[in-house]
Enzyme design. Structure first.
Site, PDB file in Angstrom:
ATOM      1  N   GLN A 145     -22.977  -2.995  24.973  1.00 49.19           N
ATOM      2  CA  GLN A 145     -24.167  -2.821  25.355  1.00 49.19           C
ATOM      3  C   GLN A 145     -24.502  -3.510  26.531  1.00 49.19           C
ATOM      4  OE1 GLN A 145     -25.469   0.059  23.995  1.00 49.19           O
ATOM      5  NE2 GLN A 145     -27.262  -0.144  25.236  1.00 49.19           N
ATOM      6  N   PHE A 160       0.724   2.478   5.820  1.00 56.55           N
ATOM      7  CA  PHE A 160      -0.123   1.342   6.180  1.00 56.55           C
ATOM      8  C   PHE A 160       0.596   0.175   6.374  1.00 56.55           C
ATOM      9  CE2 PHE A 160      -3.551   4.409   4.878  1.00 56.55           C
ATOM     10  CZ  PHE A 160      -3.802   4.985   6.048  1.00 56.55           C
ATOM     11  N   ARG A 210     -23.593  -9.544  37.096  1.00 57.70           N
ATOM     12  CA  ARG A 210     -24.121  -8.462  37.062  1.00 57.70           C
ATOM     13  C   ARG A 210     -25.694  -8.696  37.705  1.00 57.70           C
ATOM     14  NH1 ARG A 210     -24.326  -3.102  38.805  1.00 57.70           N
ATOM     15  NH2 ARG A 210     -25.548  -1.786  37.502  1.00 57.70           N
ATOM     16  N   THR A 235       0.828  -1.172   0.139  1.00 60.93           N
ATOM     17  CA  THR A 235      -0.019  -0.077  -0.072  1.00 60.93           C
ATOM     18  C   THR A 235       0.847   1.201   0.018  1.00 60.93           C
ATOM     19  OG1 THR A 235      -1.550  -1.205   1.240  1.00 60.93           O
ATOM     20  CG2 THR A 235      -1.824   1.146   1.291  1.00 60.93           C
ATOM     21  N   GLU A 247      -7.121  -5.782   3.983  1.00 60.23           N
ATOM     22  CA  GLU A 247      -7.160  -6.851   3.236  1.00 60.23           C
ATOM     23  C   GLU A 247      -8.421  -6.884   2.168  1.00 60.23           C
ATOM     24  OE1 GLU A 247      -5.357  -9.724   2.840  1.00 60.23           O
ATOM     25  OE2 GLU A 247      -3.987 -10.027   4.649  1.00 60.23           O
ATOM     26  N   PRO A 269       0.528   5.993  -0.204  1.00 60.73           N
ATOM     27  CA  PRO A 269      -0.496   6.957   0.231  1.00 60.73           C
ATOM     28  C   PRO A 269      -1.612   7.317  -0.763  1.00 60.73           C
ATOM     29  CG  PRO A 269       1.766   7.728   0.560  1.00 60.73           C
ATOM     30  CD  PRO A 269       1.911   6.269   0.125  1.00 60.73           C
ATOM     31  N   THR A 314     -11.668  -3.606   1.556  1.00 57.54           N
ATOM     32  CA  THR A 314     -12.676  -3.054   2.516  1.00 57.54           C
ATOM     33  C   THR A 314     -13.846  -3.962   2.229  1.00 57.54           C
ATOM     34  OG1 THR A 314     -13.559  -1.863   0.798  1.00 57.54           O
ATOM     35  CG2 THR A 314     -11.688  -0.802   2.091  1.00 57.54           C
TER      36      THR A 314
END
Length: 385
Positions: free
Chosen positions: A344, A164, A276, A134, A371, A136, A373
């Protein structure tokens, strides 16, 4: 035999695959997990943890035994990545890039001299591997790469900037793809395998990242970097093919990594839900919580079974670009949702760094980016419909 106590994931694994998974799980629990939160805070490189993994063969999983490696089958490799990533996704990334980006191209395309000289050092963990692709201005669009290797005597001089680059700041062996002929299209790229440190290889920056902070990601400036003729990996003009040859296995392995982080988030949420209490009863007994956990478990199991399916196809030599893309797309998207749901379940405590739930959310997010997107995976899948 009490079938109710059988681990369904293990039923169709070989004895060796179960051993690999169980050893990785033990090391992840005993060596990697205890130091994960501190590494996340400081961004420290996991030297001791990598040494422990190397001692048990995990830094040489893709390397043949004749060169000191453990020569793991691909499904066994993915199972190990899942277990390591469950403890620390960043360590999983380091091990993955070292094995698939660093060592495997040498195994498949290296000369006998290159293999004998480089692979034992990688298998032992003495040298960490990286793959410099990769730039820029060019990520998924590899045709836009600008780094150029100019013929100079019996070698080459390489100039350009890589961005990267996982393991780039710590690499002892690097595969570098560069243009050697601006007019030859895909035949104009060449891969070089070099030992580091070396003059002209400059670590310009180590990026400050959202997650996976222990997996250093660097910008590398190649300033008059000299490569010998003997450093060409494969043949001049064959670099693009080398890059493409590792796409499916890389995507399946990232799916395994995403499943590992999601499983860790699920386990943490289940544990918290049992501990909890509200109104004198564990929140696990609340239907809203129980149903959320059930959905999380369903998604994790489906993603695991599919990446294992894709890994078996690859091992069998069956073309599986579509299945690899599906595995990565589903697992990475699933993992982000599961980690968010895990946070959550913890309520306000999930937002605190003293609990691992928020780290899982940060660490797993990049699985939808590297690898290829998620949009790139959808493009691959749609072209195969």
């Amino acid at each position: 035999m009490d079938l109710s106590k059988v681990d369904s994931t293990s039923v169709f694994l070989t004895e060796q695959q179960r051993m690999i998974r169980d050893t990785a799980r033990r090391l992840a629990r005993d060596v990697i997990a205890p130091t994960a939160a501190e590494r996340d805070r400081t961004g420290a490189w996991p030297r001791a943890e990598l040494a422990a993994l190397a001692e048990h063969g995990f830094m040489g999983m893709t390397i043949p035994q004749e060169y000191g490696g453990s020569e793991t089958d691909f499904l066994g490799y993915c199972l190990a990545i899942e277990e390591i990533a469950a403890a620390d996704a960043g360590v999983g990334t380091i091990v993955h890039v070292h094995n698939l980006g660093g060592a495997l191209p040498i195994v498949h395309h290296g000369s006998t001299e290159q293999k004998r000289r480089l692979l034992p050092k990688m298998a032992s963990g003495e040298k960490i591997g990286a793959f410099l692709i990769t730039e820029p201005q060019a990520g998924s669009d590899t045709a836009g790469l600008r780094t150029f290797a100019k013929k100079d005597g019996d070698g080459f001089v390489i100039n350009g900037t890589k961005q990267f680059i996982s393991n780039g700041s710590e690499a002892g062996i690097a595969n570098i793809i560069a243009r050697t002929d601006m007019s030859a299209g895909k035949k104009g790229f060449t891969t070089f395998v070099v030992e580091l440190p070396a003059d002209g290889y400059v670590v310009s920056a180590i990026e400050d990242k959202h997650g996976q902070r222990t997996a250093h990601t660097a910008q590398i400036h190649l300033d008059g970097f000299r490569a010998r003729a003997g450093d060409v990996l494969g043949e001049v003009g064959g670099g693009y093919a080398i890059t493409l040859s590792g796409l499916s296995d890389g995507r399946i392995a990232i799916a395994a990594q995403a499943v590992g982080v999601a499983q860790a988030a699920l386990d943490a949420a289940i544990k918290y839900a049992h501990e909890r209490e509200v109104g004198g009863k564990p929140i696990f007994e609340k239907q809203a919580i129980a149903f959320r956990l059930a959905e999380m478990a369903t998604q994790v199991d489906i993603a695991r079974q599919y990446y294992m399916h894709a890994a078996r196809l690859l091992e069998a030599g069956v073309p599986c670009a579509r299945e690899a893309a599906i595995a990565k797309l589903f697992a990475s998207e699933m993992a982000e949702r599961v980690c968010s749901d895990g946070l959550q379940v913890h309520g306000g405590y999930g937002y605190l760094r003293s609990f691992p739930a928020e780290r899982y959310c940060r660490d797993v997010r990049v699985c939808k980016i590297y690898e290829g997107t998620s949009d790139i995976q959808k493009l691959i899948i749609s072209r195969n419909l």
